[in-house]
Design a protein around this motif. Sequence first.
Motif, short mmCIF file in Angstrom:
data_model
loop_
_atom_site.label_atom_id
_atom_site.label_comp_id
_atom_site.label_asym_id
_atom_site.label_seq_id
_atom_site.Cartn_x
_atom_site.Cartn_y
_atom_site.Cartn_z
N LYS A 104 40.52 -11.73 7.44
CA LYS A 104 39.34 -11.02 7.89
C LYS A 104 39.53 -9.78 7.99
N LYS A 105 40.98 -9.12 8.19
CA LYS A 105 41.47 -7.72 8.26
C LYS A 105 42.01 -7.41 7.04
N LYS A 106 41.74 -7.42 6.24
CA LYS A 106 41.54 -7.11 4.56
C LYS A 106 43.34 -6.52 4.89
N LEU A 149 39.58 -7.35 -1.22
CA LEU A 149 38.87 -7.28 0.09
C LEU A 149 37.61 -6.29 0.34
N ARG A 150 38.47 -5.20 0.28
CA ARG A 150 37.62 -3.86 0.70
C ARG A 150 36.85 -3.88 0.03
N ASN A 151 36.54 -3.77 -0.96
CA ASN A 151 36.08 -3.75 -2.22
C ASN A 151 35.07 -4.85 -3.13
N ASN A 152 34.95 -5.49 -1.98
CA ASN A 152 33.70 -6.35 -2.58
C ASN A 152 33.71 -7.44 -1.14
N THR A 153 32.26 -8.50 -1.11
CA THR A 153 32.14 -8.94 -0.81
C THR A 153 31.69 -10.27 -0.82
N TYR A 154 31.55 -11.47 0.33
CA TYR A 154 31.46 -12.98 -0.46
C TYR A 154 30.71 -13.53 0.10
#
Length: 212
Positions: free
Chosen positions: A157-159, A185-190
């Motif tokens: 959640k906090k990446k 995680l910083r550069n992608n959504t899911y």
Amino acid sequence: MAKKKKYYTVWEGNTPGVYDSWDACKAQIQGYPNARYKSYKSREEAEAAYRESFADHIGQASPGSKPAKPKAPRRNRDEIVWESISVDAACSGNPGVMEYQGVHTSDGTQIFHKKFSLGTNNIGEFLAIVHALALFKQQGNETPIYTDSKIAMGWVKKKKANTKLVRNAKTALLHELISRAEAWLRNNTYKNPILKWDTESWGEIPADFGRK
């Protein structure tokens, strides 16, 4: 110090019974939907448990241990989203040899597996979730992901993996993978739901390595 031997009771599996090794137990539960099993310190305990029901032994304390705190009502296994993936990690020592895997929740079929010479359990749990997310992103798949680690869920959640594992020659590759996972995680959504596996109510997560 030699590792203490364990015995395994399989109530529901390919061939129910009592087994004296994890490999023998695993052969009975691998690929068996909703397999029910538990480890014990002695054959006597395992055989006594086999004569009783699985429900009587979920979360049961070993003889001589302190009384357990009152438990919340058990959740029905019908609540489990079986069309999902389950991830888990295991570590021999902390830090120590670490591995993680992802399996189909419904039947335990392995989807991926990684092993490292030195790591921690929390790192393995974190990397397993991100591995599943990245895999599903490539496939355009919104399959839910189960984990039994609140810490790993928080890191995702906090990446950021809040690990204090020393960086040296043995851990260089692992730290590189952690950095890559954080960047992903910083550069992608899911859209994949990351769900908490209720071990107390449902038993061990299907991706469990069975080394408790």
